[in-house]
Design a protein around this motif. Structure first.
Motif, PDB file in Angstrom:
ATOM      1  N   GLU A  17       1.939   8.177 -13.381  1.00 53.68           N
ATOM      2  CA  GLU A  17       3.400   8.207 -13.488  1.00 53.68           C
ATOM      3  C   GLU A  17       4.072   8.373 -12.123  1.00 53.68           C
ATOM      4  O   GLU A  17       5.281   8.274 -12.023  1.00 53.68           O
ATOM      5  N   TYR A  18       3.298   8.644 -11.078  1.00 55.15           N
ATOM      6  CA  TYR A  18       3.858   8.958  -9.762  1.00 55.15           C
ATOM      7  C   TYR A  18       3.648   7.801  -8.794  1.00 55.15           C
ATOM      8  O   TYR A  18       2.631   7.128  -8.827  1.00 55.15           O
ATOM      9  N   ASP A  19       4.627   7.627  -7.921  1.00 51.63           N
ATOM     10  CA  ASP A  19       4.630   6.471  -7.032  1.00 51.63           C
ATOM     11  C   ASP A  19       4.230   6.778  -5.596  1.00 51.63           C
ATOM     12  O   ASP A  19       3.768   5.887  -4.885  1.00 51.63           O
ATOM     13  N   TYR A  20       4.474   7.988  -5.163  1.00 51.26           N
ATOM     14  CA  TYR A  20       4.238   8.328  -3.755  1.00 51.26           C
ATOM     15  C   TYR A  20       3.357   9.570  -3.682  1.00 51.26           C
ATOM     16  O   TYR A  20       3.627  10.568  -4.357  1.00 51.26           O
ATOM     17  N   TRP A  21       2.378   9.502  -2.800  1.00 49.99           N
ATOM     18  CA  TRP A  21       1.365  10.558  -2.728  1.00 49.99           C
ATOM     19  C   TRP A  21       1.178  11.063  -1.307  1.00 49.99           C
ATOM     20  O   TRP A  21       1.303  10.299  -0.339  1.00 49.99           O
ATOM     21  N   GLY A  22       0.875  12.359  -1.218  1.00 45.77           N
ATOM     22  CA  GLY A  22       0.479  12.943   0.049  1.00 45.77           C
ATOM     23  C   GLY A  22      -0.985  12.675   0.324  1.00 45.77           C
ATOM     24  O   GLY A  22      -1.693  12.071  -0.489  1.00 45.77           O
ATOM     25  N   GLN A  23      -1.439  13.184   1.451  1.00 45.78           N
ATOM     26  CA  GLN A  23      -2.789  12.867   1.915  1.00 45.78           C
ATOM     27  C   GLN A  23      -3.860  13.738   1.282  1.00 45.78           C
ATOM     28  O   GLN A  23      -5.039  13.405   1.336  1.00 45.78           O
ATOM     29  N   GLY A  24      -3.458  14.846   0.670  1.00 51.22           N
ATOM     30  CA  GLY A  24      -4.404  15.758   0.038  1.00 51.22           C
ATOM     31  C   GLY A  24      -4.901  16.819   1.001  1.00 51.22           C
ATOM     32  O   GLY A  24      -5.078  16.569   2.197  1.00 51.22           O
ATOM     33  N   THR A  25      -5.103  18.019   0.471  1.00 49.66           N
ATOM     34  CA  THR A  25      -5.645  19.115   1.266  1.00 49.66           C
ATOM     35  C   THR A  25      -6.733  19.824   0.460  1.00 49.66           C
ATOM     36  O   THR A  25      -6.606  19.990  -0.752  1.00 49.66           O
TER      37      THR A  25
END
Length: 126
Positions: A112-120
């Motif tokens: 459902e989400y379009d934009y993502w961070g890089q993850g930690t």
């Protein structure tokens, strides 16, 4: 262009606490939702929590209710995930994601989400 930048994470002993931050920018829509997800090795990405910018509504997965708290600073377009009473099973890469919000949706579904961070990475030792 919407950008999502995460910070936080790290290594902590079981029972400890950590806080993530998620700074989002470049929005062209009036309202948005920010969700936190996590993915452990060999497992699917799962929803952890979500907050709606306009009314501050929050949602939590059953596995983190009572331990994690999501909050936002709208002036800074930043969302925080406070994680307390951490368990080894909380170990995963944590991602922040965002999408335009115009009404009810299935917040816990990562698609459902379009934009993502890089993850930690969050690692909880026993």
């Amino acid at each position: 262009e919407v950008q999502v930048v995460e910070s936080g994470g790290g290594l902590v002993q079981a029972g400890g606490s950590l806080r993530h931050s998620c700074a989002a920018s470049g929005f062209t829509f009036d309202d948005y939702a920010i969700g936190w997800f996590r993915q452990a090795p060999g497992k699917e990405r799962e929803g952890v929590s979500c907050i709606i910018r306009s009314d501050g509504s929050t949602y939590y997965a059953d596995s983190v209710k009572g331990r994690f708290t999501i909050s936002s600073d709208n002036a800074k377009n930043t969302v925080y995930l406070q994680m307390n009473s951490l368990k080894p099973e909380d170990t995963a890469v944590y991602y922040c994601a965002t999408r335009a919000y115009s009404g009810s949706y299935y917040w816990i579904n990562p698609y459902e989400y379009d934009y993502w961070g890089q993850g930690t990475q969050v690692t909880v030792s026993s």
